[in-house]
Design an enzyme around this catalytic site. Structure first.
Site, PDB file in Angstrom:
ATOM      1  N   SER A  84       0.841  -1.200   0.000  1.00  0.00           N
ATOM      2  CA  SER A  84       0.000   0.000   0.000  1.00  0.00           C
ATOM      3  C   SER A  84       0.876   1.250   0.000  1.00  0.00           C
ATOM      4  O   SER A  84       2.077   1.190   0.238  1.00  0.00           O
ATOM      5  CB  SER A  84      -0.887   0.014   1.241  1.00  0.00           C
ATOM      6  OG  SER A  84      -0.101   0.344   2.370  1.00  0.00           O
ATOM      7  N   LYS A  85       0.220   2.369  -0.271  1.00  0.00           N
ATOM      8  CA  LYS A  85       0.913   3.647  -0.283  1.00  0.00           C
ATOM      9  C   LYS A  85       1.561   3.906   1.084  1.00  0.00           C
ATOM     10  O   LYS A  85       2.634   4.474   1.169  1.00  0.00           O
ATOM     11  CB  LYS A  85      -0.095   4.736  -0.617  1.00  0.00           C
ATOM     12  CG  LYS A  85       0.488   6.114  -0.642  1.00  0.00           C
ATOM     13  CD  LYS A  85      -0.485   7.096  -1.233  1.00  0.00           C
ATOM     14  CE  LYS A  85      -0.671   8.321  -0.367  1.00  0.00           C
ATOM     15  NZ  LYS A  85       0.522   8.838   0.269  1.00  0.00           N
ATOM     16  N   ARG A  86       0.869   3.446   2.131  1.00  0.00           N
ATOM     17  CA  ARG A  86       1.405   3.669   3.483  1.00  0.00           C
ATOM     18  C   ARG A  86       2.768   2.997   3.668  1.00  0.00           C
ATOM     19  O   ARG A  86       3.657   3.552   4.296  1.00  0.00           O
ATOM     20  CB  ARG A  86       0.417   3.152   4.542  1.00  0.00           C
ATOM     21  CG  ARG A  86      -0.809   4.030   4.715  1.00  0.00           C
ATOM     22  CD  ARG A  86      -1.119   4.319   6.181  1.00  0.00           C
ATOM     23  NE  ARG A  86      -0.854   3.199   7.079  1.00  0.00           N
ATOM     24  CZ  ARG A  86      -1.709   2.192   7.303  1.00  0.00           C
ATOM     25  NH1 ARG A  86      -2.860   2.158   6.692  1.00  0.00           N
ATOM     26  NH2 ARG A  86      -1.404   1.255   8.158  1.00  0.00           N
TER      27      ARG A  86
END
Ligand code: GLU
Length: 507
Positions: free
Chosen positions: A274-276
């Site tokens: 994910s972007k996180r």
């Protein structure tokens, strides 16, 4: 056999994740390997999730990767709106095809595979709340549809009246009861799913006169004569419905074959990338920098300094393996080597260090002249006006030490400007009056190529004298070889830097 035709069908709901680019890439490779067509279709029927700029972002990302559609939105670098000999299936943006889908929804109602549903949003919300209060989940399916307001439960004249008067009805798929859907996936093999676990999905909405993803996707894949659907694993749960839709339309004979690609996993643990994770561990998950409509910016591979060829290569290896030790593949080599049967079922773990490794390899493969051309504008931004031939010489010296062109400046700024600061621990160690005097004497009486000889002949301590000189030239005791540095900046500049160091550091 019919010509291979595959499509990448993103929804413009935000920036394309690197997993999405991989899906596009695998479709492209498959198409080209089979001498077929790669189609880019924009699935934008869900207006609630539409994000301005997302479609352009998708197009630009694919262009950056060198993936050009043969047909579809952005074929030939233009948005194709009307059918032509070359683009018989235009338009390729589903919102521009809205007139097409209603008749297919009606066809399914007429053949008994779908029905009209009149339940209002509030009524359904109430059902959901009631079910939840009992610790259950409300599902519109064979167990509940008999107690809901639809064309299966209401008298025919009432149905006619509601269809004419109301503008919020939907067409739902009548999920058959007591069936096991038998499916084949080119990556996962045989799959069987009991329809008892499936719900009556909405296919078409009167409110916006638009199909949902499922209907539009099946109708368009059929009309566009798609032969293989290659998409992410997240669509596997939709596969039984898609099989049943082909069956309901009577299109089984031309039904595409399906391949569901493994997920991209985060570097540690087992979750989806994910972007996180990217923000936390400092790597991009998007091909290009993206600024959301609310102004939030996400980094991109392009802006981080990746070569598109390196990005494409590293993506190709995330889920596919050639079955050999080879890791470096150009796009044409990938086209030749790719095959779906070498795509794994298990998720592919993303390794940011490996991503950098790919870029380093590509950096080395670029000629010094190419790299110099890429670096020159960055140098100009720093206010350095350098001769291209000189920049090329510098590149030759330093490219082995860099991962990105942006690294060049950190590695070798001193080949353009004198150091302004000196690393304190190196100053403590090597900035001693006796070493300084020897360095000055040695450089004054020699040239780049004879410096070491002079130091040796005069029995000066080599390491100390050289490091004192290096400190003057570069600001620290590490860096390129002294001879190389002097060849670049010249003896006079070397002497000037020695004197300057004394001025700055004193006695
Ligand atoms: N519009 C879907 C997506 O955004 C397409 C899924 C498919 O390829 O069938 O991924």
């Amino acid at each position: 056999m019919s010509k291979t035709r595959v499509r990448f069908a993103p929804s413009p709901t935000g920036p394309l994740h690197m997993g999405g680019v991989r899906t596009a890439l695998y479709n492209y490779l498959f198409a080209k390997q089979h001498g077929g067509d790669f189609i880019l279709r924009i699935e934008d029927t869900d207006s609630n999730r539409f994000v301005p700029g997302a479609e352009q972002y998708i197009i630009e990302s694919l262009r950056w990767c060198g993936i050009y559609p043969d047909e579809g939105v952005d074929a030939d670098g233009k948005v194709v709106e009307t059918p032509s000999e070359r683009h018989p299936h235009a338009p390729y943006r589903q919102s521009q095809r809205r007139g097409i889908y209603r008749k297919y929804a009606e066809q399914l109602v007429a053949s008994g595979h779908a029905y009209y549903a009149f339940d209002t949003a509030e009524e359904l919300e109430k059902k959901r709340a009631e079910a939840e209060a009992q610790g259950q989940t409300f599902i519109y399916n064979h167990l509940t549809r008999g107690g809901l307001r639809n064309s299966l439960t209401l008298p025919a004249d009432e149905v006619e009246r509601l269809l004419a008067e109301r503008t919020d009805w939907t067409v739902r798929f009548l999920m058959p009861e007591g069936r096991v859907v038998e499916m084949d996936d080119l990556i996962r093999g045989h799959i069987a799913v009991d329809t008892a676990t499936l719900d009556d999905k909405v296919l078409w909405k009167r409110a916006d006169e638009l199909p949902t993803y499922h209907l539009a996707n099946i109708v368009d894949d059929h009309l566009m004569e798609i032969t293989e659907v290659i998409r992410g694993e997240e669509w596997l749960p939709s596969l039984p419905l898609h099989y049943l839709l082909y069956e309901a339309f009577g299109w089984q004979d031309s039904q595409p074959r399906f391949a569901h690609l493994p997920l991209l996993l985060k570097p540690v643990g087992n979750g989806k990338l994910s972007k996180r994770d990217g923000d936390k561990m400092g790597f991009p998950v998007f091909p290009l920098r993206w600024t959301s409509p609310t102004g939030e910016t996400s980094r991109g591979y392009r802006e981080d300094g990746y070569f598109p060829e390196a990005f494409v290569n590293l993506l190709a290896m995330l889920g596919w393996n050639p079955g050999t030790e080879q890791e470096i593949f150009s796009l044409p080599e990938l086209v030749a080597a790719f095959s779906l049967d070498k795509v794994g079922k298990a998720g592919a773990k993303f390794n940011p260090d490996k991503a950098k490794w790919f870029n380093r390899e590509y950096l080395r493969m670029h000629s010094d002249a190419d790299l110099a051309a890429l670096w020159l504008p960055m140098l100009q931004e720093k206010g350095v006006q350098a001769d291209p031939a000189y920049v090329e010489r510098v590149v030759a010296l330093i490219k082995e030490r860099a991962t990105f062109v942006q690294d060049f400046w950190d590695i070798a700024s001193y080949l353009f400007v004198a150091p302004k600061e000196f690393v304190p621990k190196d100053v403590d160690k090597f900035y001693k009056p006796e070493f300084y005097d020897m360095a000055l004497e040695a450089l004054t009486n020699s040239e780049a190529d004879t410096l070491e000889e002079y130091v040796r002949a005069h029995k000066m301590p080599m390491g100390k004298v050289m490091n004192c000189l290096r400190l003057a030239l570069t600001g620290s005791a590490s860096g390129l070889g002294i001879t190389d540095i002097l060849h670049c900046i010249g003896k006079e500049e070397g002497l000037a830097r020695l004197r300057k160091m004394k001025e700055v550091l004193g006695n």
